[in-house]
Motif scaffolding. Sequence first.
Motif, PDB file in Angstrom:
ATOM      1  N   PRO B 199       8.329  29.235  48.703  1.00 56.32           N
ATOM      2  CA  PRO B 199       7.962  30.433  49.231  1.00 56.32           C
ATOM      3  C   PRO B 199       9.006  30.786  50.445  1.00 56.32           C
ATOM      4  N   LYS B 203      10.563  35.434  51.419  1.00 55.99           N
ATOM      5  CA  LYS B 203      10.498  36.072  52.826  1.00 55.99           C
ATOM      6  C   LYS B 203      12.391  36.595  53.565  1.00 55.99           C
ATOM      7  N   LYS B 216       5.992  43.255  63.735  1.00 58.12           N
ATOM      8  CA  LYS B 216       6.245  42.572  65.077  1.00 58.12           C
ATOM      9  C   LYS B 216       7.006  43.471  66.080  1.00 58.12           C
ATOM     10  N   ASP B 281       8.413  31.928  62.078  1.00 55.85           N
ATOM     11  CA  ASP B 281       7.602  32.167  60.657  1.00 55.85           C
ATOM     12  C   ASP B 281       8.272  31.116  59.787  1.00 55.85           C
ATOM     13  N   ASN B 284       7.597  27.366  60.412  1.00 53.05           N
ATOM     14  CA  ASN B 284       6.253  27.075  60.395  1.00 53.05           C
ATOM     15  C   ASN B 284       5.992  26.871  58.656  1.00 53.05           C
ATOM     16  N   LEU B 285       6.504  27.925  58.003  1.00 55.98           N
ATOM     17  CA  LEU B 285       6.276  27.886  56.419  1.00 55.98           C
ATOM     18  C   LEU B 285       7.018  26.845  55.777  1.00 55.98           C
TER      19      LEU B 285
END
Lengths: 400, 317
Positions: B199, B203, B216, B281, B284-285
Motif C-alpha cells: 500500500p 500514497k 491537512k 501517515d 503508521n501504514l
Amino acid sequence: MEKREDKQEEEQEQVVNPWEVTAKDGGKIDYDKLIDKFGCQRLEEPLVDRVQRLTGRPAHVFLRRGVFFAHRDFDEILNGYEKGKKFYLYTGRGPSSEALHLGHLVPFMFTKYLQDAFKVPLVIQLTDDEKCMWKNLSVEECQRLARENAKDIIACGFDITKTFIFSDFDYVGGSFYKNMVRIAKCVTYNKVVGIFGFSGEDHIGKVSFPPIQAAPSFPSSFPHLFSGKDDLRCLIPCAIDQDPYFRMTRDVAPRLGYHKPSLIESSFFPALQGETGKMSASDPNSAIYVTDSAKVIKNKINKYAFSGGQDSIEKHRELGANLEVDIPVKYLSFFLEDDAELEHIKTEYGAGRMLTGEVKKRLADVLTELVDRHRAARAAVTEEMVDAFMAVRPLPNMFD
Amino acid sequence: MVLQELGIKFEQYDHPAVLTVEAQAKYVGDKGGGLSKNLFLKDKKSRFYIVSALADTKVDLKVLSQRLGLGKGGIRMAPEEALGQLLQVPLGCVTPFALINESASYVSLLLDKEFKTQPHCFFHPLSNETSISVQASDLDKFLKSIGREPSYVDLEANPPVGKDQPPDLAILVPSGTIDIPDAPENSTPSQAVSEKSFPVQKKCTPASVDSVKSAKPSSADPNAKDKPNNAAPQPNAFAESRLFVDEILKKTTELLLSELTEDVAKQEALANSVRKHLAPDLQNLTRTFCSLLQVMFKNTAYTQGFYAGSNCQPKRL
C-alpha cells in the motif's frame, strides 16, 4: 388476548437478537434504548483513555469513534489488568456463508488489536452447528464453511502462538461438554424461550444451542490451555445483538462458581444503502466483500452508497450534507484512521464545501487498501496453517 | 512450461530469431489468427507500459498518452536497458508473458480488444526464436494466475479528454515508479507478499500527495509527536520503519520536485512540507503492514514446525 396485544406492542419496538435486527418503523436503531433495555453500560471516554494508558499505545479506531460503545464489566478487566491479572479473549463467528464482508471483519479487527495491546490469548468459536440448525445447510457444508471462514479470520493477523480456533462439530466434548451440561442445568426452558423467543414449533436443537455459545466463557472449557487457571477472567468482544447469550451466561456463572464474563460490544455495520437497509448475502451490492477488486469497490460505492449530499451542487453548497444518513462518512468513521482528516471531511462536507464525489473517492481508496491487504494476507494462509490454528495444543507463550 | 501447468492450449513454432512483426510473419503469418505487435513504453514519471495489439491495429501514442492522463506527448518508447532489466527479454521480444517476472510487477499491460475477435493470436514467449499462438481467453487465464486482471482497450478509439471528460485509461497507470539504475528499494518486505498489494507506493504518487496536502490544512501534526512514545515497546520496528519511510519520501520528493521547479530553495521548502505531512501517515501504514507481515511470518514458521512435529517418526533405536 393479552398475549396478542403484547406482541403487537413488541412489533412496534425495535428487535435486536442474535437472529434478527430491525429498527422501529424502518428507521435507525436506537442504541440508547438498547443499552437501557439490555442493561449494559456505555463505554465512556475515560475508559478509552484508561485503555490507552494501560496498553501504552493509541486506542483502536473503533474505540475512539465509538464503534465499540457498550460493555459489561470491562472496567473489572482493566482493574485486574492493572494489578497484573491477565485475562483471555473469546469471540466467534457463525459460518453461514463463504463471502465475508467488511462488517464481518469488524469484530475480528478489534479483537486482534486487543490481543496485541493486552498480550493475551484468544479462543475463536466457529458455530458451524448453529448454522446447520438455523440455516438450511448440511453438516458437511457448515464444516467446510467454517474452515473457509477460518482462513479469512486468520488473515486478520492473529498470533498463532496465542490463538485457538475451534469448530463446534470438532471440539464439543470432554470438559467443554461438561460445562455445557452444567450451564444447561441452570437455565429453565421458560427462561430460554423468554430470552431468545423460541416457540413450540422450534426444534430442540435450537433450544439446546445457547449453552454451546456460553461454554467458552469459562476457562475450564479449555483444559489444554487454562488448566489450573480457573480464576482467569474472560473478555468477549462481539456485536451487541449477541448480548442475550451472555446475559444468560452471566446469570449462570456465579451459580457455577465462575467469574462472570465481561463484554465489549459494537454497534451494527450499516449496509451500503443506508442504516435502514439490510446487509444480506443475497444482495452483493449491499456490502463490500473482502474479495472485491478495486474497480468493484469503487463502483459499489459510487452507485450504491447512500449519500447524505443534496440533489444539486448549488443546494449542496448552501445546505451542506446530512451527515446523519451519509454512508460514505459513516464508513470512513469506521476505517479512516486519521482523526484529524475525518474531522476535516465531516466539517467541509457538512458545510457543503466538499462534494459527495470527493468523499466517495477517499472512501474507495481507504477500503481498497484494506481489502487488498486482507487479500494478500489471506493468500498466505495454507490448509496446514488452519490445521495448526485449530489443533488442540497447549499455548505456552500465550501471555508473552 | 507454465502454460501447460495452467492447462492452456497453445501451439509452439520455433524459428530463427526475429526482431520485427514482418519477420515473424514470414514464419507464422500463414497459420491463421492474428499477429501481435508489442510496444514497451515509458512515461515522464518513469512508469512503464506494455501495449499489446493486433499487427493491423493503429496505435497512436499521442492519443494513448492523453487517454492515460499523461498529457500530449507524455509517453514514448522505453529505452533498451529497461527491456532487459524490467521485462528480462531481448530486443524485439516484448510480450505480455514477460509479466511473469517479478521485476515487471509495476509494468501496466494494455491489451487490444481486437484480440478477442481472433480465434488465436501469436506472441513470443520469453524468446525471439519462438512464437506461440494462444486464445485471448487463455491469455487471460495466464494473467490471472500471476495476479493480473486483463485490461482490454479499444486502442483505436480517440475519446475527447478535458475538464469534464477524465482520461478514460487513467486507471491503467501503474501506481509505482521504477528507477532503472537502482534496484527497487521495496524488495525486502514485499517479497513475501504480492508487490501489487504493497500500500505504501500508492500514497507516493504525485496525485495523492496533492490530495493529502489539501486534506491537512493544519501544519501541526500532533500524532507525529505522540508516536515515538507509543512505539516504545517496539523500538526496532519504529526505527526501521522510520528509516524506510524516510528513504521513500526522499526519493519521491526528489523526483517530484525536479519536475516541478528549478529553484533549489523552493524545492527544499516543498520537500520539508511534504515530508512533514506524509511521514507520520506512511510510518503508521508501514508499521501496520510490517507488523501484519511479521505475524504472517511467525504463523507460517509455527505451522511448518507444527506440521513437522506432528508428522515426525519416532527415533529408530
